[in-house]
Design an enzyme around this catalytic site. Structure first.
Site, mmCIF file in Angstrom:
data_model
loop_
_atom_site.group_PDB
_atom_site.id
_atom_site.type_symbol
_atom_site.label_atom_id
_atom_site.label_comp_id
_atom_site.label_asym_id
_atom_site.label_seq_id
_atom_site.Cartn_x
_atom_site.Cartn_y
_atom_site.Cartn_z
ATOM 1 C CG HIS A 56 -9.979 -0.834 -8.325
ATOM 2 N ND1 HIS A 56 -9.768 -2.029 -7.690
ATOM 3 C CD2 HIS A 56 -10.307 -1.137 -9.602
ATOM 4 C CE1 HIS A 56 -9.964 -3.028 -8.550
ATOM 5 N NE2 HIS A 56 -10.291 -2.500 -9.720
ATOM 6 C CD GLU A 58 -9.450 -0.081 -2.681
ATOM 7 O OE1 GLU A 58 -9.629 -1.179 -2.117
ATOM 8 O OE2 GLU A 58 -9.936 0.187 -3.795
ATOM 9 C CB CYS A 86 -8.133 -6.123 -5.788
ATOM 10 S SG CYS A 86 -7.464 -4.627 -6.589
ATOM 11 C CB CYS A 89 -6.325 -1.596 -4.215
ATOM 12 S SG CYS A 89 -7.361 -0.997 -5.575
#
Length: 163
Positions: A56, A58, A86, A89
């Protein structure tokens, strides 16, 4: 006009990274981490490219910032992300002690910075994160909506071609 050093300025940098993700066929999410007015790390979604759930935007940016700054604690940092984080993260943001998160578009289906729940500001944790929402929201939302509209069309055409 966007002023250098403003939330909009850094979110524009995150949007540019989201566009890179989109060009790879990834969900267009981009992220930058800023400390003392300087971008210290960048990340964008690469889950499909790298074949891992962990890729991801992040997580990539947090990993790079920790390496660059030489510490897992990212105190004094602000994370700019085009889509609400999410649960994974959000957990990483809390664990890394990031001070502030600036979000472009909210994510009502998977967001954990206020949409479904707010992991960033749970008083039960030893660290809470300041949140600013809606920075360049329309631009971030439009980028995501265009991506998913195109994806649905491509999938439909592929299905029709298989017949």
């Amino acid at each position: 006009m966007i002023i250098k050093g403003s939330d909009e300025y850094y979110m524009k940098k995150a949007v540019a990274l989201a566009k890179r993700a989109s060009a790879l066929g990834e969900v267009p999410v981009g992220c930058v981490i800023v400390k003392d007015g300087q971008i210290v790390a960048r990340g964008y979604n690469r889950r499909n490219t790298k074949k891992t759930t962990l890729a991801h935007a992040e997580i990539a940016a947090i990993d790079r910032a920790s390496k660059k700054l030489g510490d897992w604690r990212l105190e004094g940092c602000t994370l700019y992300v085009t889509l609400e984080p999410c649960q994974m993260c959000s957990g990483a943001i809390v664990q890394s002690r990031i001070d502030r998160v600036v979000i472009g578009a909210m994510n009502p289906k998977a967001g954990c910075a206020g949409s479904i729940l707010n992991l960033l500001q749970m008083k039960e944790f030893n660290h809470q994160v300041e949140i600013t929402r809606g920075v360049l929201e329309q631009e971030c939302r439009d980028l995501l909506q265009a991506f998913f509209k195109d994806l649905r069309l491509r999938l439909k055409l592929e299905k029709e071609t298989e017949r």
